[in-house]
Design an enzyme around this catalytic site. Structure first.
Site, PDB file in Angstrom:
ATOM      1  N   ASN A  95       0.827  -1.211   0.000  1.00 53.33           N
ATOM      2  CA  ASN A  95       0.000   0.000   0.000  1.00 53.33           C
ATOM      3  C   ASN A  95       0.856   1.252   0.000  1.00 53.33           C
ATOM      4  OD1 ASN A  95      -2.321  -1.565   0.400  1.00 53.33           O
ATOM      5  ND2 ASN A  95      -2.236  -1.368   2.613  1.00 53.33           N
ATOM      6  N   ASP A 125       4.524   7.017  16.800  1.00 48.49           N
ATOM      7  CA  ASP A 125       3.607   6.497  15.770  1.00 48.49           C
ATOM      8  C   ASP A 125       3.754   4.973  15.751  1.00 48.49           C
ATOM      9  OD1 ASP A 125       2.215   5.789  13.508  1.00 48.49           O
ATOM     10  OD2 ASP A 125       3.321   7.090  12.136  1.00 48.49           O
ATOM     11  N   GLY A 166       3.560  -3.692  14.408  1.00 53.57           N
ATOM     12  CA  GLY A 166       3.260  -5.124  14.405  1.00 53.57           C
ATOM     13  C   GLY A 166       3.899  -5.811  13.206  1.00 53.57           C
ATOM     14  N   ASP A 167       3.947  -5.116  12.072  1.00 55.30           N
ATOM     15  CA  ASP A 167       4.577  -5.683  10.867  1.00 55.30           C
ATOM     16  C   ASP A 167       6.088  -5.794  11.073  1.00 55.30           C
ATOM     17  OD1 ASP A 167       2.068  -5.604   9.682  1.00 55.30           O
ATOM     18  OD2 ASP A 167       2.399  -3.590   8.886  1.00 55.30           O
ATOM     19  N   GLY A 176       5.706   6.716  10.601  1.00 56.19           N
ATOM     20  CA  GLY A 176       5.499   5.890   9.418  1.00 56.19           C
ATOM     21  C   GLY A 176       5.739   4.416   9.672  1.00 56.19           C
TER      22      GLY A 176
HETATM   23  O1  RIB Z   1       0.149  -2.430   9.695  1.00 58.78           O
HETATM   24  C1  RIB Z   1       0.296  -1.130   9.188  1.00 58.78           C
HETATM   25  C2  RIB Z   1      -0.131  -1.118   7.738  1.00 58.78           C
HETATM   26  O2  RIB Z   1      -1.516  -1.393   7.670  1.00 58.78           O
HETATM   27  C3  RIB Z   1       0.018   0.222   7.053  1.00 58.78           C
HETATM   28  O3  RIB Z   1       1.289   0.384   6.462  1.00 58.78           O
HETATM   29  C4  RIB Z   1      -1.146   0.241   6.061  1.00 58.78           C
HETATM   30  O4  RIB Z   1      -0.760   0.233   4.719  1.00 58.78           O
HETATM   31  C5  RIB Z   1      -1.997  -0.978   6.403  1.00 58.78           C
HETATM   32  O5  RIB Z   1      -1.757  -2.036   5.540  1.00 58.78           O
END
Ligand code: RIB
Length: 293
Positions: free
Chosen positions: A11, A240, A245-246, A281
């Site tokens: 995204n 932020d 989590g990613d 971000g």
């Molecule tokens: O987990 C965060 C992500 O969730 C953002 O980067 C956004 O694009 C959504 O996919």
């Protein structure tokens, strides 16, 4: 080093800062508008590759500026992007993100090209998935595709959360929801999460290593004997939390790919995500290995 493949979303994040997220029917002012590459799949691929893992990304973008910026960001982190589809006539996935004064976010995702990560495309890159040791999945591509992808070590980050069929959960290596997500995954939305109980439920459903993240309280899992094991968070001042989590998932996968134990991988991931929340971000906030060390 084991190979990681991330099958998931890409995204462009449109990020604004608000004092507080608007309620239903409410209008609030946002401060600034930043464009940052994101998407749960891309973020996880970025985090793992930036920490030195061998990562290939499977996903789709539109033939637009957002798609090109997303690919550049992944390449910058060292992600192999050669199998990512660029599709004409469709927009790159978009996320509208409002970050509040505490650093917490609300996100609306418009899938765009992510909807084209379908079975036919997965079939065309099957050899890449089969040649990988760890497959990371989230739920921002068609659910049918998630169910279709098979791998050796499958890490499922069940976000955005939805109730998951037992057949999908059974046999997964790692499932990593937060406390809100796990209740949706188990079809018990609205109930309060009791981490130990929910971990046992996931285990009984056939997940080898269930993990629940607990925000500033770290995360927990079950040890070999089924006892609760907690990994504390590293204290940090959150600016932020988008993508934290990613970052956690990518760093954990990177550490596992290096042959480390799950306990070590969780400690490494906790440090990585603690750094990520101190910066704005998703991908641009993720740490390099030397920062963690
Ligand atoms: O987990 C965060 C992500 O969730 C953002 O980067 C956004 O694009 C959504 O996919």
């Amino acid at each position: 080093m084991k190979k990681i493949v991330v099958v998931g979303s890409i995204n462009m994040d449109y990020v604004t800062h608000v004092q507080q997220q608007p309620g239903v029917g409410e209008t609030v002012s946002g401060q600034g508008l930043d464009l940052k590459p994101g998407g749960k799949g891309a973020n996880q691929a970025y985090a793992a590759a930036y920490l030195g893992a061998d990562v290939t990304k499977i996903g789709a973008v539109g033939n637009d500026a957002a798609g090109r910026m997303s690919l550049e960001s992944l390449k910058h982190a060292g992600v192999n992007t050669e199998y990512i589809r660029t599709v004409k006539g469709v927009s790159t996935g978009t996320a509208l993100i409002a970050v509040n004064a505490e650093g917490d976010n609300s996100i609306i995702v418009i899938p765009g090209a992510n909807e084209l990560v379908d079975r036919a495309y997965v079939d065309s890159v099957k050899h890449v998935i089969e040649a990988s040791d760890i497959v990371i999945l989230q739920l921002e591509i068609p659910f049918e595709t998630v169910c279709y992808v098979a791998g050796k070590t499958v890490i499922l980050d069940p976000a955005p959360a939805r109730e998951l069929p037992k057949e999908l959960i059974c046999g997964l290596t790692i499932v990593k929801p937060n406390q809100t997500e796990i209740m949706k995954v188990l079809g018990r939305e609205g109930e309060t999460c009791q981490p130990e109980r929910e971990l046992h439920t996931l285990k009984e459903m056939g997940v080898a290593h269930p993990i629940i993240t607990l925000g500033s309280d770290g995360c927990c899992t079950l040890d070999e004997s089924g006892n609760l094991e907690r990994v504390p968070a590293v204290k940090a001042k959150a600016v932020d939390t988008t993508g934290a989590g990613d970052c956690f998932t990518g760093a954990m996968a990177c550490s596992l790919a290096e042959g480390n134990s799950l306990e070590k991988a969780l400690e490494f991931a906790a440090k990585a995500s603690a750094i990520a929340v101190t910066r704005a971000g998703a991908q641009p906030s993720f740490p390099a290995r030397k920062e963690i060390l």
